[in-house]
Design a protein around this motif. Structure first.
Motif, mmCIF file in Angstrom:
data_model
loop_
_atom_site.group_PDB
_atom_site.id
_atom_site.type_symbol
_atom_site.label_atom_id
_atom_site.label_comp_id
_atom_site.label_asym_id
_atom_site.label_seq_id
_atom_site.Cartn_x
_atom_site.Cartn_y
_atom_site.Cartn_z
ATOM 1 N N ARG A 151 -12.953 -0.900 5.141
ATOM 2 C CA ARG A 151 -13.648 0.549 4.784
ATOM 3 C C ARG A 151 -13.957 0.735 3.168
ATOM 4 N NH1 ARG A 151 -9.214 1.787 8.477
ATOM 5 N NH2 ARG A 151 -9.874 2.541 10.334
ATOM 6 N N ASP A 152 -14.885 1.700 2.993
ATOM 7 C CA ASP A 152 -15.046 1.825 1.722
ATOM 8 C C ASP A 152 -13.995 2.213 0.646
ATOM 9 O OD1 ASP A 152 -17.385 2.451 -0.385
ATOM 10 O OD2 ASP A 152 -16.989 4.676 -0.153
ATOM 11 N N GLY B 134 -8.082 -4.560 3.430
ATOM 12 C CA GLY B 134 -8.230 -3.843 4.597
ATOM 13 C C GLY B 134 -6.949 -3.816 5.464
#
Length: 185
Positions: A135-136, A123
């Protein structure tokens, strides 16, 4: 909130770790399908021919794979084709699943125990809060290689990601942490 454990074994220590693998590692993490194409095994041997230990083999394979193209836009392998073979010799492009799977298969082909791990990339680090924002879009797949006395160590064959810095915690904010200690809040 998450907690994690990070090995601080150096590359030099890993290169001296040897091959005294526990039976549970040899019995499961060296398996390959009988149908694995011979050219995949040959590529593994050729790529690691100058490597003298499992760490050097892993490094050589990682280096080779990082020359292939990273892309999220890939066609599926043809019906009944071996996915790793298709990636390595036909498409020569893929995303992290392809790179991790290929590295694991190539390593197992030369007797180095490996597995695929899936989760999230580091990340973005926020200096002010001393936290990582994940985050995704940080979802990721990577190979792990087993080293006696050190366990599973991450590698990164995907060329769109930096190679893990095993000395990341040494000499920095968290220097002096022992095995199993948590990073202070």
């Amino acid at each position: 909130e998450i907690s994690s454990s990070v090995s601080i074994a150096s590359d030099d220590e890993l290169s001296r770790a040897g091959t005294d693998y526990p039976d549970w590692v040899k019995g499961h993490h060296l398996q390959l399908p009988n149908s694995l194409p011979e050219r995949v095994k040959r590529l593994a041997r050729e790529t690691t021919q100058r490597a003298n230990n499992p760490f050097d083999k892993a490094w050589a394979i990682q280096t080779y794979l990082r020359t292939l193209e990273y892309s999220l836009n890939v066609d599926a392998p043809p019906f009944k084709a071996d996915g790793v073979d298709h990636f390595l010799f036909e498409s020569k492009k893929g995303y992290s699943d392809y790179f991790a799977s290929a590295m694991v298969v190539l390593l197992r082909s030369v007797g180095v125990p490996a597995q695929v791990a899936a989760g999230y990339w580091y990340g973005t680090y926020d200096v002010e809060s001393k936290t990582f924002l994940i985050r995704d879009t940080d979802s990721h797949t990577w190979p792990q290689v087993y080293f006696p006395n050190y366990g599973w160590i991450d590698f990164e064959p995907s060329p769109n990601r930096p190679i893990p810095q095993r000395d990341l915690l040494l000499g920095g904010e968290f220097e002096g942490l022992g095995a199993g200690e948590e990073i202070p809040e």
